[in-house]
Design an enzyme around this catalytic site. Structure first.
Site, PDB file in Angstrom:
ATOM      1  N   GLU A 184     -15.242  50.249   1.845  1.00  0.00           N
ATOM      2  CA  GLU A 184     -14.370  50.741   0.778  1.00  0.00           C
ATOM      3  C   GLU A 184     -15.211  51.390  -0.315  1.00  0.00           C
ATOM      4  O   GLU A 184     -15.333  50.892  -1.423  1.00  0.00           O
ATOM      5  CB  GLU A 184     -13.521  49.565   0.259  1.00  0.00           C
ATOM      6  CG  GLU A 184     -12.654  48.969   1.373  1.00  0.00           C
ATOM      7  CD  GLU A 184     -12.071  47.595   1.060  1.00  0.00           C
ATOM      8  OE1 GLU A 184     -12.248  47.089  -0.058  1.00  0.00           O
ATOM      9  OE2 GLU A 184     -11.417  47.013   1.965  1.00  0.00           O
ATOM     10  N   HIS A 307     -11.045  46.899  -4.513  1.00  0.00           N
ATOM     11  CA  HIS A 307     -10.979  47.257  -3.090  1.00  0.00           C
ATOM     12  C   HIS A 307     -10.413  48.664  -2.965  1.00  0.00           C
ATOM     13  O   HIS A 307     -10.024  49.292  -3.924  1.00  0.00           O
ATOM     14  CB  HIS A 307     -10.011  46.316  -2.352  1.00  0.00           C
ATOM     15  CG  HIS A 307     -10.457  44.898  -2.291  1.00  0.00           C
ATOM     16  ND1 HIS A 307     -10.920  44.327  -1.138  1.00  0.00           N
ATOM     17  CD2 HIS A 307     -10.504  43.928  -3.236  1.00  0.00           C
ATOM     18  CE1 HIS A 307     -11.235  43.069  -1.372  1.00  0.00           C
ATOM     19  NE2 HIS A 307     -10.995  42.798  -2.636  1.00  0.00           N
TER      20      HIS A 307
HETATM   21 ZN   LIG Z   1     -10.936  45.273   0.701  1.00  0.00          ZN
END
Ligand SMILES: [Zn+2]
Length: 419
Positions: A184, A307
């Site tokens: 990510e 995230h």
């Molecule tokens: Zn994540």
């Protein structure tokens, strides 16, 4: 074996080891389970990930909310058929994963850099992030220090910067982490941008000054250092840590925290991308960060784990759809954050509890920081985008993501200070 042949083997093996995993013709399918029955069937298919060489980009967890599934060209038809048999009608969101990987790499390479100036609008390797940590703390020696968490499974040091102005000891603290899931990339990039802005604009911008002055900031740009390095050198799609468990590698560091560990929304299968580990805090990285937070937990008033992707600002709980006693306050913080975020470029985020907004996930960071370390304002944030590029977001979105997320942080910081 003659010498020439064995040399050749060594060279071949070297080339082999240096090669990155390719995803030519791999696609991403989006499915929306419309009933509990469909959701159950979908989860079963995803749990059987090895059968279809599936890599889940976004898990299924709530009826009416989509899952994104990467599949190899070999199993494309078979997976489509299996999904259809269960009433699920998949749509292709990414046609060729390798093409997106190549585009991201090329565009990142093309970003112009000025010598001696850190370019925030670019994705950076772990070495570059570590250089940034060294340089920025040298540049702002009065208000920054380096902090070290621990060594990773493969022996890399997990490092961050502390920003602290004025009477540091009497202030509340705020912990920000990026890159717990290594693929990510927008997460570390956004965290770096925000930290850079907090320092570069501190003297000139009253709102930034107030944000910085309100807390002692602990900023950890790359949590999962081994995984992150691996995404640059070997497999762009790697999510987990790099510890070894039988035939498979890695634990999901966001299912490994010691709070309601390994219940719903986590897997006991070491080959799963949601593997919770052999025990809670089995991962040195997770244990290290948790110990660090616990040591400072008395004054710790805010926590965000960044995230990607999906554009969500979420608070506990992750392990259950039941809401915690502080939910109203926590969600108010989310609401203010996403309102401020949207004002910058119109980017829309949803907010709510983790389990009700994305999926049930047990043993996650924000559940532990709230449930065990008692940090009321604990959040898990899914940054850009909503799936067009997913983890392979072009670098020209880094600064926009940083700008809007910084506004969200200012709004949230104000709220936390006043509550
Ligand atoms: Zn994540």
């Amino acid at each position: 074996m003659d010498l020439k042949f064995s040399l050749c083997l060594v060279v071949l093996l070297g080339t082999c080891l240096a090669q990155k995993i390719r995803y030519d013709g791999f696609s991403v399918l989006r499915v929306v389970p419309k009933t509990e029955k469909e959701l159950f069937a979908l989860k079963k298919i995803l749990d059987n990930n090895r059968q279809f060489e599936i890599d889940v980009w976004r898990f299924a967890g709530v009826v009416g909310k989509h899952a994104d599934i990467q599949v190899s060209p070999k199993y494309f038809l078979q997976l489509n058929q299996t999904l259809a048999e269960n009433g699920l009608s998949p749509k292709v969101t990414v046609r060729d994963v390798q093409k997106l990987i190549a585009e991201q790499e090329l565009k990142n390479h093309e970003v112009k850099e000025t010598a001696g100036v850190f370019e925030y609008g670019k994705y950076h390797t772990l070495d570059e992030v570590n250089n940034w940590i060294d340089n920025i703390t040298k540049y702002y020696p009065n208000i920054t220090t380096v902090f070290e968490i621990t060594k990773s499974y493969e022996g890399r040091t997990i490092r961050g910067i502390r920003i602290s102005t004025g009477e540091g000891n009497s202030k509340p603290s705020f912990f920000i982490e990026g890159g717990i899931h290594s693929r990510e990339w927008i997460s570390p990039a956004t965290v770096l941008y925000m930290a850079g802005q907090m320092l570069d604009r501190y003297s000139a911008d009253q709102r930034i000054k107030q944000l910085v002055d309100s807390f002692n900031w602990f900023i950890l740009p790359v949590f999962n250092v081994d995984g992150y390095e691996y995404t640059w050198t070997k497999n762009r799609n790697w999510r987990k840590t790099r510890s070894k468990h039988g035939l498979c590698t890695g634990v999901d560091p966001n299912r490994n925290w010691d709070y309601e560990w390994c219940k719903e929304g986590a897997s006991k299968d070491p080959c799963s991308d949601m593997y919770c580990g052999p025990k809670a805090f089995s991962e040195v990285e997770v244990k290290g960060v948790a110990d660090f937070i616990m040591k400072n937990s008395k004054m710790m008033k805010g926590f965000i784990d960044f995230h990607s992707f999906s554009q969500l600002w979420m608070s506990p709980w992750g392990y259950t759809t039941k809401l915690p006693p502080d939910f109203k306050d926590q969600d108010k913080g989310s609401e203010l954050a996403v309102e401020a975020l949207e004002k910058v470029f119109g980017t829309k985020y949803q907010h709510g509890s983790i389990a009700n907004t994305i999926y049930v996930a047990s043993g996650s960071s924000a559940d532990w920081t709230y449930g065990a370390a008692k940090i009321k304002y604990s959040y898990g944030v899914e940054l850009r985008d909503t799936g067009k590029y997913g983890f392979l977001l072009p670098p020209d979105q880094i600064i926009p993501s940083g700008k809007e997320t910084l506004e969200a942080l200012i709004a949230l910081g104000n709220f936390v200070v006043n509550n």
